[in-house]
Scaffold this active site. Structure first.
Site, PDB file in Angstrom:
ATOM      1  N   ASP A   1      96.713  63.352  65.751  1.00  0.00           N
ATOM      2  CA  ASP A   1      96.119  62.704  64.954  1.00  0.00           C
ATOM      3  C   ASP A   1      94.619  61.319  64.552  1.00  0.00           C
ATOM      4  OD1 ASP A   1      94.785  62.649  62.104  1.00  0.00           O
ATOM      5  OD2 ASP A   1      96.698  62.465  61.182  1.00  0.00           O
TER       6      ASP A   1
ATOM      7  N   ASP B   1      87.733  58.731  65.813  1.00  0.00           N
ATOM      8  CA  ASP B   1      86.864  59.390  67.101  1.00  0.00           C
ATOM      9  C   ASP B   1      87.418  58.604  68.036  1.00  0.00           C
ATOM     10  OD1 ASP B   1      85.315  60.307  64.576  1.00  0.00           O
ATOM     11  OD2 ASP B   1      83.816  59.172  63.890  1.00  0.00           O
TER      12      ASP B   1
ATOM     13  N   GLY C   1      99.763  54.688  72.000  1.00  0.00           N
ATOM     14  CA  GLY C   1      99.725  56.509  71.761  1.00  0.00           C
ATOM     15  C   GLY C   1      99.873  56.775  73.014  1.00  0.00           C
TER      16      GLY C   1
ATOM     17  N   GLN D   1      90.981  46.378  62.741  1.00  0.00           N
ATOM     18  CA  GLN D   1      90.242  47.385  61.947  1.00  0.00           C
ATOM     19  C   GLN D   1      89.622  46.642  60.934  1.00  0.00           C
ATOM     20  OE1 GLN D   1      91.155  51.246  62.765  1.00  0.00           O
ATOM     21  NE2 GLN D   1      93.275  51.087  61.943  1.00  0.00           N
TER      22      GLN D   1
END
Length: 278
Positions: A159, A162, A141, A34
């Site tokens: 955590d 979106d 994860g 990203q």
């Protein structure tokens, strides 16, 4: 002609936007996953965005980090082993490690560059990164949880960003079932679940899917969050074995140093608005 610089995140489907006045761009990079950008704002301190979406600001991050950690930790009778999925800015990790009973906090974040950039530009959020109880793994994860041994953790904190792209799987029933398997008896799961005002159906889905995954008690906590869509946010909790309103009240009352969370907030934040009641 105005020379003012504003950062604006548009919420196109809701016809709304958030704008913060910017002093300068401090950093920009393309990680393997990203675009990471850091801005110095006029009133909200340092701002981090990922792919153009606000992740964290100096001024209001305490709301999210405190409410994504302390309600879950005080709900558990003795949280020794905590897993954080995501949380690359390390603010949630910092709050978790303020609990002396925590012996091990494992953070599994896909993008290592988010953490390294946070260490440079958000040093206060990362002040516990060198705590010997903190363990970092930069990997998927979802796979980590599915491969975890049964009963490995007392608390799991999701955590996440979106529910789009790779993060969408973090909101699925099978992921919650894997968390249930990885949690010990009386274990607690909390996952960020977006805005009550804009994403009420998602919150209901999270609650339903956690129930389907086997959690005995499910509820959400609601709290303000200026820099996220609508300024109102939530985390949804699932618990094995005990009611959600059973928490360590004496320990919570004695806990100090927070800016938003306190023992009274533990109960008050679980009161749903009328439109979210069954």
């Amino acid at each position: 002609m105005s020379t003012e610089l504003w950062y604006t995140e548009r919420y196109e489907e809701h016809g709304a936007a958030l704008s913060l006045k910017i002093r300068e761009v401090l950093h920009r990079e393309q990680s393997p996953y990203q675009v990471i950008e850091i801005f110095e704002t006029e009133q909200f301190g340092t701002l981090m965005t990922l792919d153009g979406l606000v992740m964290v600001t100096d001024r209001d991050n305490f709301l999210y980090h405190e409410m994504m950690s302390h309600p879950a930790l005080f709900t558990h009778p003795m949280p020794k082993r905590v897993l954080i999925i995501g949380g690359g800015d390390c603010g949630t990790l910092r709050e978790v490690l303020r609990h002396r009973e925590v012996e091990e906090a494992t953070q599994v974040e896909l993008d290592e560059r988010v953490t390294r950039v946070a260490e440079r530009f958000f040093p206060k959020l990362c002040e516990k990164n060198n705590d010997p109880r903190a363990h970092f793994h930069f990997t998927d994860g979802i796979a980590w949880v599915k491969e975890a041994e049964a009963g490995r953790y007392d608390v799991i904190i999701v955590d996440s960003t979106d529910p789009v792209g790779p993060a969408a799987g973090l909101f699925a029933t099978d992921f919650y079932a894997a968390c249930h398997h990885a949690l010990a008896d009386q274990g607690v799961l909390v996952a960020q679940s977006e805005s009550p005002l804009l994403h009420a159906n998602l919150i209901r889905q999270c609650q339903q899917r956690m129930t389907e995954a086997g959690f005995d008690a499910v509820n959400s906590v609601y709290f303000p969050q200026f820099c996220y869509p609508s300024g109102w946010w939530s985390g949804t909790l699932g618990r094995k074995g005990l009611a959600m309103d059973a928490f360590r009240a004496d320990d919570a009352h004695a806990f100090s140093g927070t800016h938003y969370y306190h023992a009274g907030m533990q109960q008050a934040a679980q009161v749903a608005p009328a439109f979210l009641l069954p």
